[in-house]
Design a protein around this motif. Structure first.
Motif: not given
Length: 310
Positions: A100-102, A106-108, A165-167, A220-225
């Motif tokens: 779910y997180a990965a 990626a989509l974020t 959950v992902v979307l 930074l965005v990837a980490f917070f997401s």
């Protein structure tokens, strides 16, 4: 009075006073020591207790010294019991959390970074309104949006699916705002104009020029997401009625309900004992800690990006 004291300071200004000494220095050091001690008691001691509790037997955890270490044998026993809970459900939950997180990260990145670039450096109708809506949604608590999201996904038949959950977590307003601030302050407009004059279209300018410059804020965005998705509880709890699809954070509630210390109804011979629950908690923390340790250099660069212009 000496000659040095009579000599005027450079540029006619008074010389800076000497650094504080004596009582003021000692008071400052005592205050710093008290602050650090309070910090250790408030944050470090609970984490130390968690680490030590996972190495103890249930009896030692209750009757022994809170900060005394256990044994390797008790740790291995707790691990075996944890892995046997519901036929290895903990590993399934951990794998679901990673998936779910990965996918959400990626989509974020696919959505947030281009959106922040467009709102920062492009001019189009409704741009200001879109930025205001992004800020409003960013400030809203996530739990307030769970019910309407559930109704929407239930209408299209996505409840109890990974997409439920992902979307919703892939549209990350905070990430859009971070990239908007970065592109507004740290990417020279002249550089993008030069790329356009050389024949690059808007998409090529973004991919070839702006995106390579934005690596710190992308990290930074990837980490917070990732952290937000990993720690998300309420949305998966509502969207996933089947425990086989639970992420780790929701699965911990099932273990909590099967622990007699927190649910006396299950009895003393329950399936989960407190040290095993502590070990599961540490297991849920470990991925975030590892991601932070391996990405902290990029995080520091991303946090300081945009602090100065140009």
């Amino acid at each position: 009075m000496t000659l040095t004291e009579l000599r005027p300071s450079p540029l006619g200004r008074r010389a800076a006073p000497p650094p504080p000494t004596g009582i003021a220095t000692r008071v400052a050091r005592v205050l710093v020591a008290v602050f650090l001690l309070a910090f250790a008691l408030f944050f470090v001691v609970p984490m130390l207790w968690l680490l030590l509790a996972s190495t103890k037997s249930p009896a030692d955890l209750i009757h022994g010294n809170a900060l005394s270490p256990g044994s390797l044998g008790s740790l291995l026993t707790n691990w075996r019991h944890l892995m046997s809970f519901q036929d290895g459900a903990v590993l399934d939950w951990l794998g679901n959390s990673v998936m779910y997180a990965a996918l959400s990260v990626a989509l974020t990145l696919l959505v947030s970074v281009p959106a922040g670039y467009a709102m920062a450096l492009m001019r189009f109708t409704g741009r200001r309104l879109l930025l205001i809506v992004t800020l409003v949604v960013m400030l809203m608590p996530g739990t307030a949006l769970v019910l309407p999201i559930f109704l929407e996904l239930s209408y299209v038949g996505l409840v109890n699916q990974a997409a439920s959950v992902v979307l919703p977590m892939s549209f990350f307003p905070f990430g859009v705002y971070l990239t908007y601030i970065y592109f507004s302050t740290s990417v020279p407009g002249e550089l993008l104009d030069a790329a356009r004059l050389d024949g690059c279209g808007e998409s090529a300018t973004f991919v070839r020029v702006a995106l390579p410059l934005a690596k710190p804020v992308v990290a930074l965005v990837a980490f917070f997401s990732f952290v937000t998705n990993w720690n998300n509880f309420f949305l998966p709890y509502v969207m996933l009625p089947d425990s086989d699809n639970y992420p780790m954070q929701v699965g911990l509630t099932q273990m909590l309900a099967a622990t007699p210390a927190f649910n006396p109804v299950v009895g003393a011979n329950a399936e989960v004992q407190p040290p095993e629950l502590v070990l599961a908690t540490l297991l849920s923390i470990a991925p975030v800690l590892l991601v932070f340790l391996f990405s902290q250099r990029f995080l520091v660069a991303g946090l300081t990006a945009g602090a100065t212009k140009g």
